[in-house]
Write an enzyme that holds these catalytic residues in place. Structure first.
Site, short mmCIF file in Angstrom:
data_model
loop_
_atom_site.label_atom_id
_atom_site.label_comp_id
_atom_site.label_asym_id
_atom_site.label_seq_id
_atom_site.Cartn_x
_atom_site.Cartn_y
_atom_site.Cartn_z
N SER A 140 42.23 39.11 55.41
CA SER A 140 43.61 39.38 55.81
C SER A 140 43.83 39.27 57.32
O SER A 140 44.83 39.75 57.84
CB SER A 140 44.05 40.76 55.31
OG SER A 140 43.08 41.74 55.62
N ASN A 146 41.51 37.97 48.43
CA ASN A 146 42.14 36.78 49.01
C ASN A 146 41.16 35.91 49.80
O ASN A 146 41.42 34.73 50.00
CB ASN A 146 43.29 37.25 49.92
CG ASN A 146 43.79 36.16 50.83
OD1 ASN A 146 44.51 35.27 50.38
ND2 ASN A 146 43.39 36.19 52.09
N TYR A 196 35.36 24.06 45.53
CA TYR A 196 36.54 24.94 45.61
C TYR A 196 37.20 25.08 44.23
O TYR A 196 37.52 26.18 43.79
CB TYR A 196 37.52 24.35 46.62
CG TYR A 196 38.71 25.21 46.95
CD1 TYR A 196 38.58 26.31 47.78
CD2 TYR A 196 39.97 24.91 46.43
CE1 TYR A 196 39.68 27.11 48.09
CE2 TYR A 196 41.06 25.69 46.74
CZ TYR A 196 40.92 26.79 47.57
OH TYR A 196 42.02 27.56 47.87
#
Lengths: 270, 250
Positions: B14, B94, B159
């Site tokens: 973040s 995230n 990915y």
């Protein structure tokens, strides 16, 4: 379990001996099957062999694959390369080319299961599942790349699982890795289409026999249904037949797709 | 009063981009936030911005404290949130990296590093929070996948594999934690205007952008959906995948 597997292998060998050498859909084609001592791998090898393919079966279960050596005809080759090493995949491709002069089809059948809840699976468990079920596929693909590209033709079929689609409690490593297989499949289909290579996947539900897939008792995690058809387990041979179709010329328009083989079990999770 | 008053959240990765925006929106709704990033400087800067919103903020950054691939660090982040922020209710996984190369040129290290951060990191953080969430019979986990998981992407076999695996991981975790009132969902952002996507060759970036019916996405648009999933509005939604892609995949 190994003895049971050995029995399956030997009966398959005996069956092959009875086969003639008539023409098939895979005349002159060479296929590499990884993790081929698994039930789906073995059934795929048997059906492809029946259709006149040259079959290369790789599996680290040395006792099982060694037992096949010398018992199969000239269209079969068994190897036990450790595909967690990239060099081993290169050697597998080279050995295949030395013997059969070409590689046309790659079937990757990895499927180690962890059988643990997320709170219990260790980081090392996690790494082992990912190395077996994902990294080995990467290496197998890298091994055949040159051959496929130079021929401008090739087919890849990856064996994923219904667990990738629906998730599965107490199998978080396995289901995650099978999801990863679908990510590999879609990327390879995009990267290699330009060289005439297709890549698709099958997602079998619980398998009726052998060492792959989910046990009957685990199917309740997918869906609760009294519908008889959706409660059937798919057999390794049924999965193998769809793999054959995807690997055949008839299946060539199918690219970048994952096909569920589950008698509709997945739709009952809705 | 904000929708997330008295809630505590960890948002991994973040320090910048989508993660930073998610942390900001959660804080704007009253949540205390633990900022995590492998880059200590950007994490401190992001934390400083959040403190201006009058919420409690903690930081776990750099190596080893902010390393989501290290199990001890993941446990440390959970302990830190509980100790410094008074609890833990929300985890947003995230953190993500890319190491792009076509498959035949991809070396093992590129493969391994992407799977470690994008997939093993989600697993280790989820494992670190799950006993706490189970015992309090409440928790929200939002995992960030990608449209690369759904459609593949040239040069991103690592990915795409990691992000597709995150979708299945989300479903399995949701099955395991649903009896404990813990919701686990995943979102798949499309092409979002971040540093990560700007690393693409410009021509590729432009052609992707042109293909999106609703145009290039922003971190704010993604963060709004994450905020929704963390709110009471989504208390009965678990194991789901939401594509936030402006119509790129329908």
């Amino acid at each position: 379990m190994l003895m049971n597997l050995y029995g399956i292998v030997i009966s398959a060998v005996e069956e092959w001996k009875l086969l003639g050498s008539g023409s098939g859909r895979f005349d002159g084609k060479t296929v590499i099957i990884t993790n081929s001592a698994g039930s789906i791998g073995l059934a795929t090898a048997r059906l492809l062999h029946e259709e006149n393919a040259n079959v290369v079966m790789n599996d680290e279960r040395i006792d099982v694959v060694r037992s096949l050596e010398g018992k199969l005809g000239s269209r079969a080759l068994t190897t036990d390369f450790d595909l967690s090493k990239a060099e081993a995949a290169t050697l597998l491709a080279q050995k295949t080319l030395d013997r059969f002069k070409s590689i046309d089809i790659l079937v990757c059948n990895e499927g180690r299961s962890d059988g643990k809840a997320i709170a219990d699976i260790t980081a090392d468990d996690w790494d082992r599942v990912m190395e077996k079920n994902l990294t080995e596929i990467l290496h197998a693909l890298q091994g055949v790349y040159r051959s496929f590209r130079s021929k401008q033709h090739g087919t890849v079929v990856l064996v994923s699982s219904l667990a990738a689609r629906s998730g599965c409690g107490n199998m978080v490593g396995y289901s995650s890795s099978m999801g990863g297989v679908l990510g590999i499949m879609k990327t390879v289909s995009k990267e290699w289409s330009r060289w005439g290579v297709t890549c698709s996947a099958v997602c079998p539900g619980p398998i009726a026999e052998g060492d792959q897939g989910l046990s009957h008792s685990q199917r309740g995690q997918f869906a609760q249904t009294q519908v008889e058809l959706a409660n059937r387990n798919v057999t390794a041979e049924q999965v193998a037949k769809v793999i054959l179709f995807l690997a055949s010329e008839e299946g060539r328009p199918i690219n970048g797709q994952a096909i569920n083989l589950d008698y509709g079990l997945y739709i009952y999770s809705f | 009063m904000g929708r997330l008053e008295n809630r505590v959240a960890i948002v991994t990765g973040s320090g910048r981009g989508i993660g930073k925006e998610i942390a900001r929106l959660l804080a704007e709704e009253g949540a205390s936030v633990l900022i995590n990033d492998i880059d200590g400087e950007v994490a401190e800067a992001a934390a400083e911005e959040l403190r201006k919103l009058n919420v409690k903020v903690a930081v776990a950054a750099g190596i080893p404290d902010g390393d989501v691939t290290n199990e001890l660090s993941c446990r440390g982040m959970v302990d830190k949130a509980k100790k410094e922020l008074g609890g833990l209710h929300i985890l947003v996984n995230n953190a993500g990296i890319t190491r792009d190369k076509v498959i035949h040129k991809m070396d093992y290290q590129m493969w391994k590093s992407v799977l470690n951060v994008n997939l093993k990191g989600v697993f280790l953080m989820t494992k670190a929070v799950c006993e706490h969430f189970k015992s309090q019979r409440y928790g929200k986990i939002v995992n960030l996948s990608s449209i690369a998981a759904l459609g593949g992407n040239i040069g991103q076999v690592n990915y795409a594999a990691s992000k597709a695996a995150v979708i299945s991981l989300t479903k399995s975790t949701a099955i395991e934690l649903a009896p404990y009132n813990v919701c686990v969902n995943t979102i798949a952002p499309g092409i979002i205007d971040t540093r990560l996507t700007r690393e693409m060759p410009e021509e590729k970036f432009e052609s992707f952008s042109r293909a999106i019916p609703m145009g290039l996405g922003t971190p704010y648009q993604v963060a709004r959906v994450v905020l929704g999933l963390c709110s009471e509005d989504f208390d009965y939604v678990t194991g789901q995948l939401i594509v936030v892609g402006g119509g790129l995949i329908i």
